[in-house]
Design a protein around this motif. Structure first.
Motif, PDB file in Angstrom:
ATOM      1  N   VAL A 148      -0.405   8.470  -0.271  1.00 27.52           N
ATOM      2  CA  VAL A 148      -0.624   9.479  -1.313  1.00 27.52           C
ATOM      3  C   VAL A 148       0.658  10.260  -1.560  1.00 27.52           C
ATOM      4  O   VAL A 148       1.007  10.562  -2.708  1.00 27.52           O
ATOM      5  CB  VAL A 148      -1.788  10.418  -0.903  1.00 27.52           C
ATOM      6  N   ILE A 173       5.305   9.783  -8.987  1.00 28.07           N
ATOM      7  CA  ILE A 173       4.728  10.393 -10.194  1.00 28.07           C
ATOM      8  C   ILE A 173       5.576  11.571 -10.643  1.00 28.07           C
ATOM      9  O   ILE A 173       5.881  11.721 -11.831  1.00 28.07           O
ATOM     10  CB  ILE A 173       3.269  10.810  -9.941  1.00 28.07           C
ATOM     11  N   GLN A 186       1.128   0.217 -13.826  1.00 24.45           N
ATOM     12  CA  GLN A 186       0.674   0.784 -12.551  1.00 24.45           C
ATOM     13  C   GLN A 186       1.043   2.262 -12.471  1.00 24.45           C
ATOM     14  O   GLN A 186       0.238   3.088 -12.059  1.00 24.45           O
ATOM     15  CB  GLN A 186       1.306   0.027 -11.372  1.00 24.45           C
ATOM     16  N   LEU A 187       2.250   2.604 -12.869  1.00 26.37           N
ATOM     17  CA  LEU A 187       2.679   3.996 -12.835  1.00 26.37           C
ATOM     18  C   LEU A 187       1.878   4.844 -13.817  1.00 26.37           C
ATOM     19  O   LEU A 187       1.495   5.974 -13.496  1.00 26.37           O
ATOM     20  CB  LEU A 187       4.179   4.095 -13.106  1.00 26.37           C
ATOM     21  N   TRP A 221      -1.404   5.559 -12.142  1.00 27.22           N
ATOM     22  CA  TRP A 221      -1.280   6.606 -11.116  1.00 27.22           C
ATOM     23  C   TRP A 221      -1.198   7.986 -11.760  1.00 27.22           C
ATOM     24  O   TRP A 221      -1.797   8.941 -11.275  1.00 27.22           O
ATOM     25  CB  TRP A 221      -0.038   6.378 -10.277  1.00 27.22           C
ATOM     26  N   ARG A 222      -0.436   8.075 -12.858  1.00 26.08           N
ATOM     27  CA  ARG A 222      -0.309   9.372 -13.537  1.00 26.08           C
ATOM     28  C   ARG A 222      -1.653   9.829 -14.098  1.00 26.08           C
ATOM     29  O   ARG A 222      -2.025  11.000 -13.997  1.00 26.08           O
ATOM     30  CB  ARG A 222       0.729   9.268 -14.669  1.00 26.08           C
ATOM     31  N   LEU A 265       7.583  -1.345  -9.378  1.00 20.87           N
ATOM     32  CA  LEU A 265       6.236  -1.262  -9.958  1.00 20.87           C
ATOM     33  C   LEU A 265       6.262  -1.745 -11.391  1.00 20.87           C
ATOM     34  O   LEU A 265       7.320  -1.833 -12.012  1.00 20.87           O
ATOM     35  CB  LEU A 265       5.747   0.197  -9.970  1.00 20.87           C
ATOM     36  N   SER A 302       0.863  -1.175   0.000  1.00 27.36           N
ATOM     37  CA  SER A 302       0.000   0.000   0.000  1.00 27.36           C
ATOM     38  C   SER A 302       0.901   1.227   0.000  1.00 27.36           C
ATOM     39  O   SER A 302       1.810   1.350   0.820  1.00 27.36           O
ATOM     40  CB  SER A 302      -0.930   0.002   1.215  1.00 27.36           C
ATOM     41  N   TRP A 303       0.655   2.092  -0.948  1.00 21.97           N
ATOM     42  CA  TRP A 303       1.451   3.299  -1.107  1.00 21.97           C
ATOM     43  C   TRP A 303       0.644   4.465  -0.561  1.00 21.97           C
ATOM     44  O   TRP A 303      -0.529   4.616  -0.881  1.00 21.97           O
ATOM     45  CB  TRP A 303       1.759   3.538  -2.585  1.00 21.97           C
ATOM     46  N   HIS A 352      11.265   1.443  -8.409  1.00 19.10           N
ATOM     47  CA  HIS A 352      10.371   1.373  -7.246  1.00 19.10           C
ATOM     48  C   HIS A 352       9.625   0.045  -7.149  1.00 19.10           C
ATOM     49  O   HIS A 352       8.739  -0.109  -6.304  1.00 19.10           O
ATOM     50  CB  HIS A 352       9.371   2.533  -7.288  1.00 19.10           C
ATOM     51  N   GLU A 376       3.774   9.206  -1.112  1.00 15.83           N
ATOM     52  CA  GLU A 376       4.730   8.355  -1.825  1.00 15.83           C
ATOM     53  C   GLU A 376       4.387   8.276  -3.310  1.00 15.83           C
ATOM     54  O   GLU A 376       5.275   8.359  -4.166  1.00 15.83           O
ATOM     55  CB  GLU A 376       4.737   6.948  -1.232  1.00 15.83           C
ATOM     56  N   LYS A 377       3.107   8.130  -3.605  1.00 13.35           N
ATOM     57  CA  LYS A 377       2.681   8.097  -5.012  1.00 13.35           C
ATOM     58  C   LYS A 377       3.036   9.411  -5.702  1.00 13.35           C
ATOM     59  O   LYS A 377       3.516   9.414  -6.843  1.00 13.35           O
ATOM     60  CB  LYS A 377       1.179   7.862  -5.117  1.00 13.35           C
TER      61      LYS A 377
END
Length: 131
Positions: free
Chosen positions: A22, A29, A52-53, A56-57, A48, A19-20, A46, A24-25
């Protein structure tokens, strides 16, 4: 003769999803948008997947573009018990359906119970812009 093993990875722990936070994300990013960086390289650093990245973006862009919800304080004032009638007011018709009445910048707006939220928001924005 086969080549000797050069790298061994040992996984410890329960093997569940990470679990990341906010923050850290946000750091990861921002790092992926850095000059000379690729999404694949940042994701690899990282632990990932690039997918997934990219997700997130995309979510970060969508939340940045979304307008914050509009909240307007509602003030309920009791009707005065006097029988005098103000000359500047006209007689109001009673609506058959439930709804609300707003007064914005001297303009009275009646919103029916079946009005769409986007329409109400557009009317309020237009009234704010005109005042």
């Amino acid at each position: 003769m086969s080549e000797p093993v050069r790298r061994i990875e040992v996984f410890t722990g329960a093997g569940r999803r990470r679990s990341w936070s906010v923050s850290e994300k946000a750091v990861i990013i921002a790092e992926s948008y850095g000059a000379g960086e690729t999404v694949c390289a940042v994701a690899r650093r990282h632990g990932l997947t690039p997918q997934q990245l990219f997700s997130w973006r995309r979510l970060a862009r969508q939340s940045a573009l979304a307008s914050p919800p509009m909240f307007v304080p509602a003030v309920v004032e009791p009707e005065p018990l006097t029988t005098t009638v103000s000359p500047r007011r006209t007689r109001r018709r009673r609506s058959r359906s439930d709804g609300i009445e707003l007064e914005i910048a001297g303009v009275e707006v009646r919103v029916g119970a079946d009005a769409k939220p986007r329409t109400i928001e557009a009317v309020i924005r237009a009234l704010k812009a005109s005042s």
